[in-house]
Design a protein around this motif. Sequence first.
Motif, PDB file in Angstrom:
ATOM      1  N   GLU A   2       0.774  -1.268   0.033  1.00 27.24           N
ATOM      2  CA  GLU A   2      -0.048  -0.058   0.198  1.00 27.24           C
ATOM      3  C   GLU A   2       0.820   1.320  -0.024  1.00 27.24           C
ATOM      4  N   LYS A   4       2.076   5.058   1.014  1.00 25.36           N
ATOM      5  CA  LYS A   4       1.611   5.882   2.118  1.00 25.36           C
ATOM      6  C   LYS A   4       1.205   7.154   1.725  1.00 25.36           C
ATOM      7  N   HIS A  32       1.708   4.119   7.441  1.00 24.31           N
ATOM      8  CA  HIS A  32       0.840   4.290   6.250  1.00 24.31           C
ATOM      9  C   HIS A  32       0.887   5.575   5.996  1.00 24.31           C
TER      10      HIS A  32
END
Length: 159
Positions: A2, A4, A32
């Motif tokens: 994923e 950031k 994240h």
Amino acid sequence: MEDKRTIAFVTATRADYGIARWILHDIVESPHLTLRLILTGSHLDPSQGGTLDEVLADGFVIDREVPVKLSDDSPVSAARWMAECLVGFTSALVDLAPDVLLIVGDRFEALLAAQAAALAGVPVAHIHGGEVTRGSLDDGMRHAITKLSHVHFAASPEY
């Protein structure tokens, strides 16, 4: 993996920094999120407290400084200062390209940061919108920031 998300935060005084300090730490600690910190105002002015050292002592990296000073208290000086801030904030947001700008409160700097975000196409998350201080410039500033914001973190359900 994923991507950031990048959150920019504009801070001008000990007051807005103090409110957001722990949020900023949480952003830095999140796997994240990435923090982009933009400083202006009294943080950069030793005659106004020069709280830059306080921000650095907290372990934050400053991504952009927007140094501006009022030459006097006249409306023209304030307008010149605001124009310089708007250009500096817009340039910073274009260069840093955050996913969102987080701002606190109702001061001139917060309004200018919200305007810069609108120009740069960056969504705004606003902390402490909706409150009322009748008869103060703050009300107009806060209302304008609310209109320019996309996410609202009001202090209470009433606001």
